[in-house]
Structures are given as structure tokens and as C-alpha cells.
Design a protein around this motif. Structure first.
Motif, PDB file in Angstrom:
ATOM      1  N   LEU A  10       0.829  -1.206   0.000  1.00 53.19           N
ATOM      2  CA  LEU A  10       0.000   0.000   0.000  1.00 53.19           C
ATOM      3  C   LEU A  10       0.869   1.264   0.000  1.00 53.19           C
ATOM      4  O   LEU A  10       0.528   2.252  -0.648  1.00 53.19           O
ATOM      5  N   LYS A  11       1.975   1.223   0.708  1.00 54.18           N
ATOM      6  CA  LYS A  11       2.890   2.368   0.711  1.00 54.18           C
ATOM      7  C   LYS A  11       3.332   2.703  -0.709  1.00 54.18           C
ATOM      8  O   LYS A  11       3.423   3.878  -1.085  1.00 54.18           O
ATOM      9  N   ASP A  12       3.615   1.680  -1.487  1.00 53.11           N
ATOM     10  CA  ASP A  12       4.069   1.900  -2.857  1.00 53.11           C
ATOM     11  C   ASP A  12       2.945   2.452  -3.730  1.00 53.11           C
ATOM     12  O   ASP A  12       3.173   3.320  -4.577  1.00 53.11           O
ATOM     13  N   ILE A  13       1.724   1.959  -3.517  1.00 55.27           N
ATOM     14  CA  ILE A  13       0.574   2.437  -4.287  1.00 55.27           C
ATOM     15  C   ILE A  13       0.355   3.929  -4.074  1.00 55.27           C
ATOM     16  O   ILE A  13       0.029   4.668  -5.010  1.00 55.27           O
ATOM     17  N   TYR A  14       0.548   4.385  -2.839  1.00 50.74           N
ATOM     18  CA  TYR A  14       0.261   5.780  -2.496  1.00 50.74           C
ATOM     19  C   TYR A  14       1.536   6.623  -2.340  1.00 50.74           C
ATOM     20  O   TYR A  14       1.501   7.698  -1.738  1.00 50.74           O
ATOM     21  N   LYS A  15       2.629   6.155  -2.910  1.00 50.43           N
ATOM     22  CA  LYS A  15       3.916   6.840  -2.716  1.00 50.43           C
ATOM     23  C   LYS A  15       3.921   8.262  -3.271  1.00 50.43           C
ATOM     24  O   LYS A  15       4.702   9.107  -2.813  1.00 50.43           O
ATOM     25  N   ASN A  16       3.065   8.556  -4.246  1.00 50.28           N
ATOM     26  CA  ASN A  16       3.039   9.898  -4.832  1.00 50.28           C
ATOM     27  C   ASN A  16       2.034  10.826  -4.154  1.00 50.28           C
ATOM     28  O   ASN A  16       1.852  11.959  -4.590  1.00 50.28           O
TER      29      ASN A  16
END
Length: 282
Positions: free
Chosen positions: A221-227
Motif C-alpha cells: 500500500l505504501k508503494d501504491i500511495y507513494k506519490n
């Protein structure tokens, strides 16, 4: 210094993952929680997790035919009281495995002041496949004396979403499928999306690689919302404020300042005075 950073990251991960609970852990500590089954009464009566209370997610909608607006405070107070829930209860929520209904109730309870709420990492189907204890016996409850508490930080409205479209310190996320975001399909009169919104479909939060849907790991999830900047407030919407609740849950786990727009696109898209962006017309 590196050791300190690792410890801080570990602490963050533990805090983030505290909003979910596995079937194994719940089965071991079932008496510690008020367990809420968001399915219909008919499905609940056919079988449910031992000790679970039926809290049909439909009760969180003021009028589903109009939009996804949250049930008004006095009615919700009565619903919560009849479910025997107290503000300090440790609550676990599950649904059929889609996570949309469970996340919607998770969000609704947070709006209404509950702070100790978790989602089961997989739904009732997985519970059955694991052979864990179920029953058809309706769980008895004692009516609570819950008094309405509103956490306005968790609830976005048409007005606050209008502000978000013009405020550089706000981010808007459209949780609908991409076809809806680009204006190919719509539940409202108009097609497209709210100005400034970026598209992160709710399905991105769920792992469907096996025959059972599960919530994606926090690191994924961190990677999905990294931006998505943590320095800004996030407003999420979908068609009815339902599937966007999974994005809401994910961002709550990741410690974002996030609110869910309950009436969502069905209200915004039907209000001809409000601005929209329709990429399909370009």
C-alpha cells in the motif's frame, strides 16, 4: 543512526498494521472484540462468525437511491445503541470478502467517534475455508447508551470537497474504476471526475491473486500511495462513498489525514452547478 531509522520504520509499520486483524488472531482472541457482520440479516442468519453481531452496512446510508450520504446522527445513534456498541469497544468488522462493505462501516464508525476499530484481513469465505468456528445462533446484545460523537476530520461533504478543488494543500482521489474516471461510464447525469482528482481505483487495495480476496500488505500500500504527499489533506470519493472506503482504510493505515466524501460522484455529477473534468470529450 541507521539502527534508529530501522526502529522508527518498524514502529510505524506496527502502528499502521494495527487497523487490521487476521482470522487466526481474531479466532484466538474472539472474546476481546465486538465483531460486526456487515452482510444482510438473511446471510447472517445462515451462518456467521461465533459471537458476531449483525450490522447490515445498508444502515450506514441515508438513502442509497439518491447517493451515499451517511445516516444522520440521531438515526445512527439509535442504530449503534441497538447494536450494543459503546464508544470504547474494540471492534472488528468483516463482510463477504469484497472489503467494500466492511471498509464502509469502518469509516462510518470512525466518523461517529469510534477509535478502536479493525478490519478482518479476509472475509467470511476465508473464515469458513479455515474451518474456524461459526454459528447460526443470533448473538444477544444489551442496548448501549452511546451518545453521538462526530469526527468531522473523517467526513468530506460537497462543500468541503469544493474547497479541496481550489486548495493547494488538499489532494483529491477518485476511487472509481478508470472507465468512470475518464468519463466512459457514470452513475450520474454527467460523466468525468471532480477537478484536480487523481485516479487510484479501490481495487488496487485488494489482492485477488488467489480465490480469496485479501487486503494488500502495508508495504505494498505504501508503494501504491507513494506519490500522495502526507503533508496534504486527502479527500476520497467514488460513486456512492462505498468502494472509496477501502482507499480511506488504506490511507488511515498509512497515517494520512484523510476524509471520505459520502455522497460522492452521484451527488457531484448530478449537481449541474459544480465543475467537472471529462477527458472522454477531449
Amino acid at each position: 543512526m541507521k539502527t534508529l531509522i530501522v526502529l522508527l520504520l518498524l514502529l510505524f509499520t506496527l502502528n499502521a498494521s494495527s487497523l487490521r486483524i487476521s482470522a487466526q488472531t481474531l479466532n484466538q482472541d474472539v472474546l476481546k472484540y465486538k465483531i460486526l457482520d456487515t452482510r444482510s440479516l438473511k446471510d447472517y442468519q445462515a451462518g456467521h462468525i461465533h459471537g458476531a453481531i449483525n450490522f447490515d452496512v445498508a444502515q450506514t446510508y441515508s438513502n442509497m437511491e439518491l447517493n451515499g450520504k451517511l445516516t444522520d446522527p440521531l438515526e445512527m445513534q439509535n442504530i449503534i445503541q441497538l447494536a450494543g456498541l459503546n464508544i470504547e469497544d474494540n471492534v472488528v468488522i468483516y463482510d463477504n470478502g469484497s472489503f467494500f462493505d466492511a471498509a464502509r462501516l469502518f469509516w462510518a464508525l470512525e466518523v461517529y467517534g469510534f477509535t478502536n476499530v479493525k478490519l478482518l484481513t479476509a472475509g467470511y469465505k476465508q473464515w469458513l475455508q479455515k474451518g474456524l468456528k461459526t454459528t447460526t445462533k443470533v448473538t444477544s446484545v444489551v442496548q448501549s447508551d452511546y451518545i453521538t460523537v462526530i469526527n468531522n476530520k473523517r467526513l468530506a461533504t460537497k462543500f468541503s470537497t469544493q474547497i479541496a478543488t481550489k486548495n493547494p494543500n488538499h489532494i483529491i482521489i477518485d476511487a472509481r474504476p478508470t472507465k468512470a474516471y475518464i468519463g466512459k461510464v457514470s452513475v450520474a447525469q454527467r460523466f468525468g471526475h471532480i477537478p484536480k482528482a487523481t485516479n487510484i481505483p479501490a481495487s488496487h487495495n485488494i489482492d485477488k491473486s488467489s480465490n480469496i480476496s485479501i487486503l494488500k500488505d502495508v508495504e505494498i500500500l505504501k508503494d501504491i500511495y507513494k506519490n500522495i504527499s502526507k503533508d496534504k489533506k486527502v479527500v476520497i470519493y467514488c460513486a456512492l462513498g462505498k468502494i472509496s472506503a477501502t482507499n480511506y482504510f488504506a490511507l488511515r493505515e498509512l497515517d494520512y489525514d484523510v476524509s471520505n466524501y459520502d455522497a460522492s460522484w452521484k451527488e457531484w455529477g448530478n449537481d449541474l452547478k459544480l465543475p467537472i473534468v471529462n477527458p472522454s470529450q477531449k
